[in-house]
Design a protein around this motif. Structure first.
Motif, PDB file in Angstrom:
ATOM      1  N   ASP A  53       0.809  -1.219   0.000  1.00  0.00           N
ATOM      2  CA  ASP A  53       0.000   0.000   0.000  1.00  0.00           C
ATOM      3  C   ASP A  53       0.841   1.266   0.000  1.00  0.00           C
ATOM      4  O   ASP A  53       0.494   2.255  -0.634  1.00  0.00           O
ATOM      5  N   THR A  54       1.946   1.242   0.741  1.00  0.00           N
ATOM      6  CA  THR A  54       2.719   2.472   0.913  1.00  0.00           C
ATOM      7  C   THR A  54       3.989   2.527   0.075  1.00  0.00           C
ATOM      8  O   THR A  54       4.486   3.612  -0.206  1.00  0.00           O
ATOM      9  N   ALA A  55       4.558   1.387  -0.291  1.00  0.00           N
ATOM     10  CA  ALA A  55       5.823   1.388  -1.038  1.00  0.00           C
ATOM     11  C   ALA A  55       6.057   0.019  -1.661  1.00  0.00           C
ATOM     12  O   ALA A  55       5.425  -0.970  -1.286  1.00  0.00           O
ATOM     13  N   ALA A  56       6.976  -0.013  -2.596  1.00  0.00           N
ATOM     14  CA  ALA A  56       7.400  -1.283  -3.187  1.00  0.00           C
ATOM     15  C   ALA A  56       8.696  -1.717  -2.503  1.00  0.00           C
ATOM     16  O   ALA A  56       9.514  -0.885  -2.110  1.00  0.00           O
ATOM     17  N   THR A  57       8.869  -3.022  -2.343  1.00  0.00           N
ATOM     18  CA  THR A  57      10.076  -3.534  -1.716  1.00  0.00           C
ATOM     19  C   THR A  57      10.709  -4.611  -2.583  1.00  0.00           C
ATOM     20  O   THR A  57      10.049  -5.224  -3.414  1.00  0.00           O
ATOM     21  N   ALA A  58      11.995  -4.811  -2.386  1.00  0.00           N
ATOM     22  CA  ALA A  58      12.726  -5.893  -3.033  1.00  0.00           C
ATOM     23  C   ALA A  58      13.373  -6.718  -1.937  1.00  0.00           C
ATOM     24  O   ALA A  58      13.950  -6.166  -0.998  1.00  0.00           O
ATOM     25  N   THR A  59      13.268  -8.046  -2.039  1.00  0.00           N
ATOM     26  CA  THR A  59      13.858  -8.917  -1.031  1.00  0.00           C
ATOM     27  C   THR A  59      14.742  -9.960  -1.695  1.00  0.00           C
ATOM     28  O   THR A  59      14.584 -10.275  -2.870  1.00  0.00           O
ATOM     29  N   ALA A  60      15.680 -10.475  -0.915  1.00  0.00           N
ATOM     30  CA  ALA A  60      16.570 -11.531  -1.400  1.00  0.00           C
ATOM     31  C   ALA A  60      17.078 -12.311  -0.201  1.00  0.00           C
ATOM     32  O   ALA A  60      17.177 -11.775   0.905  1.00  0.00           O
ATOM     33  N   THR A  61      17.370 -13.574  -0.422  1.00  0.00           N
ATOM     34  CA  THR A  61      18.065 -14.385   0.577  1.00  0.00           C
ATOM     35  C   THR A  61      19.272 -14.984  -0.122  1.00  0.00           C
ATOM     36  O   THR A  61      19.156 -15.958  -0.852  1.00  0.00           O
ATOM     37  N   ASP A  62      20.392 -14.344   0.054  1.00  0.00           N
ATOM     38  CA  ASP A  62      21.646 -14.773  -0.552  1.00  0.00           C
ATOM     39  C   ASP A  62      22.488 -15.477   0.504  1.00  0.00           C
ATOM     40  O   ASP A  62      22.158 -15.473   1.684  1.00  0.00           O
ATOM     41  N   LYS A  63      23.595 -16.071   0.077  1.00  0.00           N
ATOM     42  CA  LYS A  63      24.554 -16.666   1.003  1.00  0.00           C
ATOM     43  C   LYS A  63      25.907 -16.021   0.772  1.00  0.00           C
ATOM     44  O   LYS A  63      26.265 -15.689  -0.351  1.00  0.00           O
ATOM     45  N   VAL A  64      26.663 -15.868   1.861  1.00  0.00           N
ATOM     46  CA  VAL A  64      27.998 -15.302   1.783  1.00  0.00           C
ATOM     47  C   VAL A  64      28.972 -16.270   2.444  1.00  0.00           C
ATOM     48  O   VAL A  64      28.618 -16.948   3.403  1.00  0.00           O
ATOM     49  N   ALA A  65      30.172 -16.341   1.887  1.00  0.00           N
ATOM     50  CA  ALA A  65      31.250 -17.143   2.473  1.00  0.00           C
ATOM     51  C   ALA A  65      32.398 -16.203   2.813  1.00  0.00           C
ATOM     52  O   ALA A  65      32.672 -15.241   2.088  1.00  0.00           O
ATOM     53  N   CYS A  66      33.071 -16.496   3.940  1.00  0.00           N
ATOM     54  CA  CYS A  66      34.255 -15.737   4.340  1.00  0.00           C
ATOM     55  C   CYS A  66      35.115 -16.640   5.208  1.00  0.00           C
ATOM     56  O   CYS A  66      34.733 -17.761   5.531  1.00  0.00           O
ATOM     57  N   ASP A  67      36.262 -16.161   5.583  1.00  0.00           N
ATOM     58  CA  ASP A  67      37.186 -16.933   6.396  1.00  0.00           C
ATOM     59  C   ASP A  67      36.590 -17.200   7.782  1.00  0.00           C
ATOM     60  O   ASP A  67      35.842 -16.370   8.304  1.00  0.00           O
ATOM     61  N   VAL A  68      36.930 -18.347   8.374  1.00  0.00           N
ATOM     62  CA  VAL A  68      36.403 -18.692   9.702  1.00  0.00           C
ATOM     63  C   VAL A  68      36.882 -17.737  10.786  1.00  0.00           C
ATOM     64  O   VAL A  68      36.279 -17.654  11.851  1.00  0.00           O
ATOM     65  N   SER A  69      37.935 -17.004  10.546  1.00  0.00           N
ATOM     66  CA  SER A  69      38.452 -16.077  11.555  1.00  0.00           C
ATOM     67  C   SER A  69      37.618 -14.796  11.660  1.00  0.00           C
ATOM     68  O   SER A  69      37.775 -14.036  12.617  1.00  0.00           O
ATOM     69  N   VAL A  70      36.715 -14.551  10.718  1.00  0.00           N
ATOM     70  CA  VAL A  70      35.895 -13.338  10.738  1.00  0.00           C
ATOM     71  C   VAL A  70      34.857 -13.456  11.850  1.00  0.00           C
ATOM     72  O   VAL A  70      34.163 -14.464  11.971  1.00  0.00           O
ATOM     73  N   ASP A  71      34.752 -12.426  12.678  1.00  0.00           N
ATOM     74  CA  ASP A  71      33.811 -12.395  13.801  1.00  0.00           C
ATOM     75  C   ASP A  71      32.439 -11.946  13.289  1.00  0.00           C
ATOM     76  O   ASP A  71      32.077 -10.783  13.389  1.00  0.00           O
ATOM     77  N   LEU A  72      31.693 -12.888  12.721  1.00  0.00           N
ATOM     78  CA  LEU A  72      30.377 -12.617  12.155  1.00  0.00           C
ATOM     79  C   LEU A  72      29.319 -13.134  13.121  1.00  0.00           C
ATOM     80  O   LEU A  72      29.405 -14.264  13.591  1.00  0.00           O
TER      81      LEU A  72
END
Length: 128
Positions: A53-72
């Motif tokens: 009603d008020t706006a249009a939206t765009a959605t996605a569900t992606d995957k990301v890979a990075c090193d295990v040392s990253v504090d995610l």
């Protein structure tokens, strides 16, 4: 490290909610905690625009890979530049991270080079 350092073609900045006090009141604010982390979006599932009603939206569900040392951490806001490590000057895409899943090499990451972590990402943006 997944394969080798060249496999991570994208770059991300990680922001998360951090606590702080104002007088006796506990508050939270989003603060950038890491910058220019090598990563790669490798599974993109984009939906078309959704009209509301008020706006249009765009959605996605992606995957990301990075090193295990990253504090995610779950709930982190990620600003990812596709091709950012290849010199791309594209605008960053905003995502929110799900719970990271680490994948460890049984011999300490030295033989196969497949040690990495993955997280499912949510993008939910209002179309301007």
């Amino acid at each position: 490290m997944l394969f080798d350092d060249d496999w991570y073609t994208d770059s991300m900045n990680i922001s998360r909610n951090v606590s702080f006090k104002v007088g006796n009141v506990d508050k939270k604010k989003r603060e950038e905690v890491y910058k220019d982390i090598p990563c790669r979006i490798y599974s993109a599932k984009r939906n078309g625009p959704s009209w509301k009603d008020t706006a249009a939206t765009a959605t996605a569900t992606d995957k990301v890979a990075c090193d295990v040392s990253v504090d995610l951490k779950p709930g982190d806001m990620l600003m990812i530049v596709r091709g950012g490590r290849l010199g791309s000057n594209r605008d960053p895409e905003r995502y929110f991270a799900g719970k990271p899943q680490p994948f460890y090499d049984p011999v300490g990451g030295v033989l196969s080079g497949l040690e990495h972590q993955e997280a499912v990402l949510l993008m939910d943006e209002v179309i301007k």
